[in-house]
Design an enzyme around this catalytic site. Structure first.
Site, PDB file in Angstrom:
ATOM      1  N   HIS A  71      -1.496   3.352   6.745  1.00 19.46           N
ATOM      2  CA  HIS A  71      -2.606   2.457   7.051  1.00 19.46           C
ATOM      3  C   HIS A  71      -3.938   3.159   6.777  1.00 19.46           C
ATOM      4  CE1 HIS A  71      -5.223  -0.311   9.094  1.00 19.46           C
ATOM      5  NE2 HIS A  71      -5.613   0.649   9.898  1.00 19.46           N
TER       6      HIS A  71
ATOM      7  N   TYR B 111       7.246   4.339   9.711  1.00 21.25           N
ATOM      8  CA  TYR B 111       7.885   3.058  10.024  1.00 21.25           C
ATOM      9  C   TYR B 111       8.480   2.371   8.802  1.00 21.25           C
ATOM     10  CZ  TYR B 111       3.014   2.284   8.794  1.00 21.25           C
ATOM     11  OH  TYR B 111       1.785   2.357   8.178  1.00 21.25           O
TER      12      TYR B 111
ATOM     13  N   ARG C  37       0.858  -1.187   0.000  1.00 18.49           N
ATOM     14  CA  ARG C  37       0.000   0.000   0.000  1.00 18.49           C
ATOM     15  C   ARG C  37       0.890   1.232   0.000  1.00 18.49           C
ATOM     16  NH1 ARG C  37       0.678   1.475   5.240  1.00 18.49           N
ATOM     17  NH2 ARG C  37       0.258  -0.049   6.876  1.00 18.49           N
TER      18      ARG C  37
HETATM   19  C1  LIG Z   1      -8.964  -8.292  15.842  1.00 16.00           C
HETATM   20  C2  LIG Z   1      -8.490  -6.897  15.502  1.00 16.00           C
HETATM   21  N1  LIG Z   1      -7.301  -6.465  15.956  1.00 16.00           N
HETATM   22  C3  LIG Z   1      -6.867  -5.216  15.675  1.00 16.00           C
HETATM   23  C4  LIG Z   1      -7.639  -4.366  14.915  1.00 16.00           C
HETATM   24  C5  LIG Z   1      -7.154  -2.937  14.587  1.00 16.00           C
HETATM   25  N2  LIG Z   1      -6.716  -2.913  13.180  1.00 16.00           N
HETATM   26  C6  LIG Z   1      -7.553  -2.512  12.197  1.00 16.00           C
HETATM   27  S1  LIG Z   1      -6.858  -2.651  10.671  1.00 16.00           S
HETATM   28  C7  LIG Z   1      -5.402  -3.230  11.332  1.00 16.00           C
HETATM   29  C8  LIG Z   1      -4.260  -3.626  10.432  1.00 16.00           C
HETATM   30  C9  LIG Z   1      -4.707  -4.668   9.471  1.00 16.00           C
HETATM   31  O1  LIG Z   1      -3.658  -5.216   8.739  1.00 16.00           O
HETATM   32  P1  LIG Z   1      -3.931  -6.288   7.641  1.00 16.00           P
HETATM   33  O2  LIG Z   1      -4.854  -7.342   8.128  1.00 16.00           O
HETATM   34  O3  LIG Z   1      -2.624  -6.749   7.124  1.00 16.00           O
HETATM   35  O4  LIG Z   1      -4.734  -5.474   6.505  1.00 16.00           O
HETATM   36  P2  LIG Z   1      -4.296  -4.100   5.810  1.00 16.00           P
HETATM   37  O5  LIG Z   1      -4.844  -2.987   6.654  1.00 16.00           O
HETATM   38  O6  LIG Z   1      -2.821  -4.096   5.718  1.00 16.00           O
HETATM   39  O7  LIG Z   1      -4.943  -4.110   4.475  1.00 16.00           O
HETATM   40  C10 LIG Z   1      -5.467  -3.314  12.724  1.00 16.00           C
HETATM   41  C11 LIG Z   1      -4.372  -3.798  13.581  1.00 16.00           C
HETATM   42  C12 LIG Z   1      -8.907  -4.853  14.486  1.00 16.00           C
HETATM   43  N3  LIG Z   1      -9.712  -4.105  13.742  1.00 16.00           N
HETATM   44  N4  LIG Z   1      -9.293  -6.111  14.769  1.00 16.00           N
END
Ligand SMILES: Cc1ncc(C[n+]2csc(CCOP(=O)(O)OP(=O)(O)O)c2C)c(N)n1
Length: 327
Positions: free
Chosen positions: A251, A259, A247
Site C-alpha cells: 500500500h 497479505y 499495484r
Molecule cells: C475515509 C477513509 N478511510 C480510511 C482511510 C485510510 N486509507 C488510506 S488509503 C486506504 C486504502 C485505499 O484503497 P483504495 O481506495 O482501493 O485505493 P488504493 O490505495 O488501493 O489505490 C485507506 C484504508 C482514509 N484515508 N479515508
C-alpha cells in the site's frame, strides 16, 4: 441504458512514442522514490503506482491544460503529465522549498490550479464530490472542459463516492470517474469489501454509464477516456471507467504486503503494461532498439537531475511557516 460505443481513435507514431516515454518516466519516478525511501531521504509517505501506469498515461494523454484532474495518493504520474516538472515533483517529495507546497505538507495534498490539478484531501472518496463541484462550474460557465477524478475500489465503498456520483448524474456533469481497481484497499482484498464484481456497475445506479476495462492496456484506457471525454464535452454527462489493475508494491513503501501471495504478484507482473505496449510498438515498427535506448537514456537523466535538484534545494525555515497564509 445503451452500452457505451467504442470510440475510434488514431494516434500518430510520435504520439505512441510519447505514450511510451510517459509510461517509462512514471515507472522510473516511482522506482527511484522507492529506493530513496529506503535510504531515508524522502520526507513523505510514498504510495507507488508501479504496475498501474497505463491508467495515468491513458487518461491524461492529450488532456487540455484547462481540464482538471483530481489525483489521489498513488497518482504522482498525473502531476507530471499535467505539466509539473519532475524536479519540482521530486523536491515536493523531499519537502524542500522548491517543491509545490514549499515543504508544508506530507507531499500528497498539493494542487496546482494553473495546471488544472486539484490537491486531494486524505479522506478517501472526498475528492469525488469536489470533482463534481468543479465540473458543475464548467457546466454553469458553459466551458467544455472536463474533470477527471481518480479513486480506488476501496474508496467506492465510502459515502462520498455515492454522493459525488449521484450529484454528477443528476446534473449531467462533465466528469469522468476513473477507478483504479488494484484489487486491494490497503490489506483488504476486493471480495471482502464488495459484493459485486465490477465497480463500473455502480454508475448505473446514478443514471450514467460505467465500463470495466483492462487497466494495464494503455490504449484501452485511452480509448475509453476519449469516448468519455467526447460525451462530457458534448454535454452528455459523466462516465465511470473502472480500470482493472494491480499495484506491485505494498500500500505504501512501509507495507511489505504479506497479505497476498507471490503467485498472485507474479501473475500480475506477467501483465506488466510496459512490455505489452513495447511489443505492440515494435510490431508496428514505431519502436526499435535505438529508440528504446534513447527513451531510457532521457528518462534516467531526467530522474537523476530531479533527484540532484531536490537534494540540493533548501529546506524551509521556521520563518517560512508564517508566509503564504490566508486570513
Ligand atoms: C475515509 C477513509 N478511510 C480510511 C482511510 C485510510 N486509507 C488510506 S488509503 C486506504 C486504502 C485505499 O484503497 P483504495 O481506495 O482501493 O485505493 P488504493 O490505495 O488501493 O489505490 C485507506 C484504508 C482514509 N484515508 N479515508
Amino acid at each position: 441504458m445503451p452500452p457505451i460505443k467504442r470510440t475510434k481513435f488514431k494516434l500518430a507514431p510520435e504520439q505512441l512514442l510519447d505514450m511510451f516515454y510517459w509510461l517509462k518516466l512514471i515507472r522510473a519516478f516511482d522506482e527511484r522514490l522507492s529506493i530513496l525511501v529506503k535510504q531515508g531521504k524522502v520526507r513523505s509517505g510514498v504510495y507507488t503506482g508501479i504496475g498501474q501506469e497505463a491508467i495515468i498515461v491513458g487518461t491524461c494523454f492529450g488532456l487540455r491544460k484547462e481540464d482538471y484532474i483530481c489525483p489521489l495518493h498513488r497518482d504522482l504520474g498525473s502531476f507530471l503529465m499535467k505539466g509539473v516538472e519532475p524536479r519540482v515533483m521530486m523536491a515536493q517529495m523531499f519537502a524542500k522549498t522548491t517543491g509545490l507546497s514549499k515543504g508544508r505538507d506530507s507531499a500528497l495534498h498539493s494542487g496546482v490550479s494553473e495546471l488544472g490539478i486539484f490537491g486531494n484531501t486524505s479522506m478517501l472518496g472526498a475528492n469525488l464530490p469536489v470533482a463534481a463541484g468543479l465540473a458543475l462550474t464548467f457546466k454553469m460557465e458553459k466551458i467544455d472542459n472536463v474533470v477527471i477524478a481518480y479513486f480506488g475500489e476501496g474508496a467506492s465503498n465510502v459515502g462520498d463516492f455515492h454522493e459525488g456520483l449521484n450529484f454528477a448524474g443528476v446534473h449531467q456533469l462533465p466528469v469522468i470517474f476513473v477507478c483504479e481497481n488494484n484489487q486491494y484497499a490497503y490489506s483488504v482484498p476486493i471480495e471482502k469489501s464488495m459484493a459485486i464484481d465490477d465497480v463500473a456497475d455502480r454508475a448505473h445506479g446514478y443514471g450514467f454509464d460505467g465500463v470495466a476495462i483492462n487497466g494495464n492496456d494503455v490504449l484501452a484506457v485511452y480509448q475509453a477516456t476519449q469516448g468519455a471525454l467526447a460525451r462530457a464535452r458534448g454535454g452528455e454527462g459523466p462516465t465511470l471507467i473502472e480500470c482493472k489493475t494491480y499495484r506491485w508494491h505494498g500500500h505504501s513503501e512501509h507495507d511489505k504486503a504479506f497479505y497476498r501471495s507471490d503467485e498472485e504478484l507474479a501473475m500480475w507482473k506477467s501483465r506488466d503494461p510496459i512490455p505489452t505496449f513495447t511489443t505492440y510498438l515494435r510490431t508496428r515498427n514505431v519502436l526499435d532498439d535505438d529508440k528504446v535506448k534513447d527513451v531510457e537514456t532521457r528518462v534516467t537523466s531526467t530522474i537523476d537531475e530531479a533527484v540532484e535538484f531536490a537534494m540540493n534545494s533548501p529546506d524551509p525555515t521556521p520563518e517560512d511557516a508564517t508566509t503564504d497564509l490566508y486570513a
